[in-house]
Design an enzyme around this catalytic site. Structure first.
Site: not given
Length: 271
Positions: A1-3, A88, A115
């Site tokens: 999850m996330c970048r 993000v 992340n």
């Protein structure tokens, strides 16, 4: 999850690294190309950057999606920096602590992002609470797995560990307590980028014009992007990248290797 993404190099507008590229972090918030877990990163975003001559970074963070912030693209167009870290977010537990849970987290000169996700959070890491000073636990910025992992890293940094050692030891500690966790960590103090690839994608770009980008995924189709192998510690300056294999928690030894390059030199260098 996330970048997430970090950069060190010649001074650049934030937007040239985050907004302008065809597959930049801005677009990755709704259309990532290589994200293995989750599809939309709409649970917050943030960017931290270093002004020349000031070792303490500034931060801009919001709880909502980056595309919903009418000010961000304009800010990114004019703010210039020689180093940054941005992310993000796709939350492990939606709704936790809003803006406070958005990376980058910060302390002094450091910026940090995670992340991934801790498997079994929060119960799996409850035994690790005793390893932290009580004031660190009581002052956690958010009630999230990423904020707690940052507290573990920060405690090691404050104890005098080098950035790479702090990240590596934290990853191994968390992975032992919560197997199958995804622990791609990203840390900078403005001169170096230190990162781990542990369960998710990580890439780096040695830019021909100078500077190094480390990111969850490439922001364009430049053939110079290189993927970091899983279970790897990365250390990057403006000119060099060094990769060190990370062993599983029950393995004791690691060894440094040069970043992949053809042909492989002792270190990847640019002139």
């Amino acid at each position: 999850m996330c970048r997430h993404l970090a950069y060190v190099g010649p001074e650049e507008p934030l937007g040239r690294l985050l907004v302008d590229p065809p597959h930049g972090l801005y677009r990755q918030s709704w259309a990532p190309r290589r994200q293995r877990y989750g599809t939309v990163n709409a649970d917050g975003f943030g960017v931290g950057w270093y002004a020349p001559g000031d070792p303490v970074p500034a931060r801009y963070r919001r709880a909502g999606p980056v595309w919903g912030d009418p000010s961000f693209a304009d800010l990114a167009r004019v703010v210039r920096a020689p180093a940054l870290l941005a992310a993000v977010r796709d939350a492990t537990l939606p709704g936790a602590d809003a803006e406070a849970a958005a990376a980058p987290f910060a302390a002094g000169a450091w910026l940090f992002s995670h992340n991934g996700a801790v498997r079994g959070w929060p119960d799996a890491l409850a035994p690790l609470v005793r390893t932290l000073p009580p004031e660190d636990v009581l002052s956690l910025e958010a009630r999230s797995d990423s904020a707690f992992v940052w507290a573990l890293v920060l405690a090691r940094l404050r104890a005098g560990d080098e950035e790479g050692q702090a990240l590596a030891d934290t990853v191994l500690e968390v992975a032992a307590a919560a197997p199958a966790s995804r622990l791609n960590l990203l840390l900078t103090q403005g001169d170096m980028i230190t990162a781990t690839a542990w369960g998710d994608t990580l890439w780096y770009l040695a830019r021909p014009g100078g500077g190094t980008v480390v990111a969850s995924e490439p922001y364009d189709d430049d053939p110079h992007w290189r993927e970091v192998p899983d279970r790897t510690l990365l250390a990057a300056s403006r000119t060099d990248v060094l990769l060190t294999p990370l062993k599983e928690p029950d393995d004791a030894r690691t060894g440094a290797v040069p970043a992949p390059h053809t042909p492989a030199p002792p270190k990847e260098s640019r002139t």
